[in-house]
Design an enzyme around this catalytic site. Structure first.
Site, PDB file in Angstrom:
ATOM      1  N   ALA A  56      32.123 -63.329  24.740  1.00  0.00           N
ATOM      2  CA  ALA A  56      31.749 -61.915  24.894  1.00  0.00           C
ATOM      3  C   ALA A  56      32.927 -61.016  25.252  1.00  0.00           C
ATOM      4  O   ALA A  56      33.112 -59.952  24.659  1.00  0.00           O
ATOM      5  CB  ALA A  56      30.650 -61.805  25.947  1.00  0.00           C
ATOM      6  N   ASP A 246      26.646 -63.793  28.336  1.00  0.00           N
ATOM      7  CA  ASP A 246      26.865 -62.803  27.274  1.00  0.00           C
ATOM      8  C   ASP A 246      26.179 -61.486  27.573  1.00  0.00           C
ATOM      9  O   ASP A 246      26.627 -60.437  27.131  1.00  0.00           O
ATOM     10  CB  ASP A 246      26.415 -63.379  25.934  1.00  0.00           C
ATOM     11  CG  ASP A 246      27.299 -64.564  25.582  1.00  0.00           C
ATOM     12  OD1 ASP A 246      27.048 -65.658  26.121  1.00  0.00           O
ATOM     13  OD2 ASP A 246      28.275 -64.361  24.847  1.00  0.00           O
TER      14      ASP A 246
END
Ligand code: MRU
Length: 358
Positions: A56, A246
């Site tokens: 991410a 994430d």
């Protein structure tokens, strides 16, 4: 800790040099260290979508540089460059739907332009912002490593076994990693005997990337299949499961790599502590719970093929690449703003009001 971590730094996946974004191609690791040069926003969007760059934070940082490349091209075209630039932003946003850091970074770049309606030099303004996003991620990793190490020491200071899933390391961030940053720090303080790395089907971030990063640091690492996770927790004296995230919803539910949820259930069953390490930019307070987090599903071929060869029967495929771990299975979330034990909405709201610790 900070200096020792900096001295131990070996892996770097993102390099902004001479106005070009260079990305270590993570699809080819660990066998080849090949770099991709991205000269346009479309190059960056393709690198993100195809997972040449992944994780991410690394995705968000790359997208921020992608917007610098977009501005350069759109300014050269003249006219209403910012309207065209918004199209590039949309292209970059349409790559990996679960990575909150991606949307956070893109919004931060847009806000930077909006704050000075007509900056004298928009290109330099955007480049400085992308560099700042990159640098602040590196700093956040260092702060989180220290906080995570303190937690491990508080609960049990001697060397222990840790299990991790996917890759939340240097390859996934702008620094040392989130989960792997904590593990690296704990190793430097003599608190890690061995790390168990889940292989992480179907993209194998565990066997290809995490095992490679840890072995490169001289940290004892054992690879196990994802299906062995519960058995490892039961039999190998694991004291902590440490993973990245994430996207984190306002109530502390955490979206992370597919398989994280079942690991959290197993960790609770076996009395193993569960730590999530992620920058506060992964927390989206607009999402009330994990039910609202968009979970990416990828191509069926990722499951049907192994090593480029089609092995699976030709049937319908369900290939979600993230799942949601409910907050009540999480012992602690570590961010650069501080830690949240037994997360809930009130505690996360309080955390988000705090300043960064560095
Ligand atoms: O699909 P990926 O490889 O991008 O997924 C990455 C992860 O799930 C990481 O654990 C996560 O991004 C946290 S590390 C910043």
């Amino acid at each position: 800790m900070r200096d020792r971590l900096l001295a131990a730094e070996k892996v770097k996946a993102i390099d902004w040099r001479d106005g070009v974004l260079h990305l270590l191609d993570q699809r080819r690791l660990p066998f080849e260290e090949t770099w991709i040069a991205c000269a346009t926003a479309a190059d960056v969007a393709l690198a993100i979508r195809s997972m040449a760059v992944r994780g991410a934070s690394a995705i968000g940082i790359s997208a921020a540089y992608g917007l610098v490349l977009a501005a350069r091209a759109r300014l050269a075209e003249g006219g209403d460059w910012q309207a065209a630039w918004e199209e590039d932003l949309a292209l970059l946003a349409d790559t990996r739907p679960t990575a909150a850091h991606l949307f956070w970074a893109l919004n931060r770049m847009r806000d930077r332009l909006d704050r000075f309606k007509e900056p004298a030099d928009p290109l330099s303004t955007l480049e400085a912002e992308a560099r700042a996003i990159h640098e602040s991620d590196r700093e956040a990793n260092l702060t989180m490593a220290q906080l995570g190490v303190d937690l491990i020491r508080k609960h049990q200071g001697n060397a222990q076994a840790i299990l991790t899933h996917c890759n939340a390391g240097a390859l996934a961030t702008g620094g040392f990693g989130t989960a792997l940053g904590v593990i690296r720090g704990a190793f430097l303080d003599g608190m890690v005997e061995r790390v168990y790395a889940n292989e992480t089907r179907p993209s194998l971030q565990g066997s290809r990337l995490t095992a490679w990063e840890l072995a490169g640091d001289g940290i004892a690492v054992t690879l196990n299949s994802d299906s062995a996770g519960a058995h490892v927790l039961k039999t190998k004296g694991v004291t902590w499961v440490i993973v990245g995230a994430d996207c984190i919803a306002a109530n502390g539910d955490v979206a992370s790599k597919i398989g994280t949820y079942q690991l959290a259930v197993c960790a609770m069953h076996h009395g193993v502590r569960f730590m999530v390490v992620a920058p506060s930019s992964s927390i989206d307070m607009m999402l009330a719970s994990g039910d609202e987090i968009p979970l990416e599903e990828r191509d069926a071929e990722e499951l049907l093929q192994v090593g480029g060869q089609r092995l699976g029967a030709a049937v319908d495929v369900f290939n979600p690449v993230f799942d949601v771990t409910p907050a009540d299975l999480i012992d602690v979330i570590v961010t650069e703003k501080g830690i949240v034990e037994r997360p809930d909405t009130a505690k996360l709201a309080q955390l988000m009001c705090r300043k960064r610790l560095h």
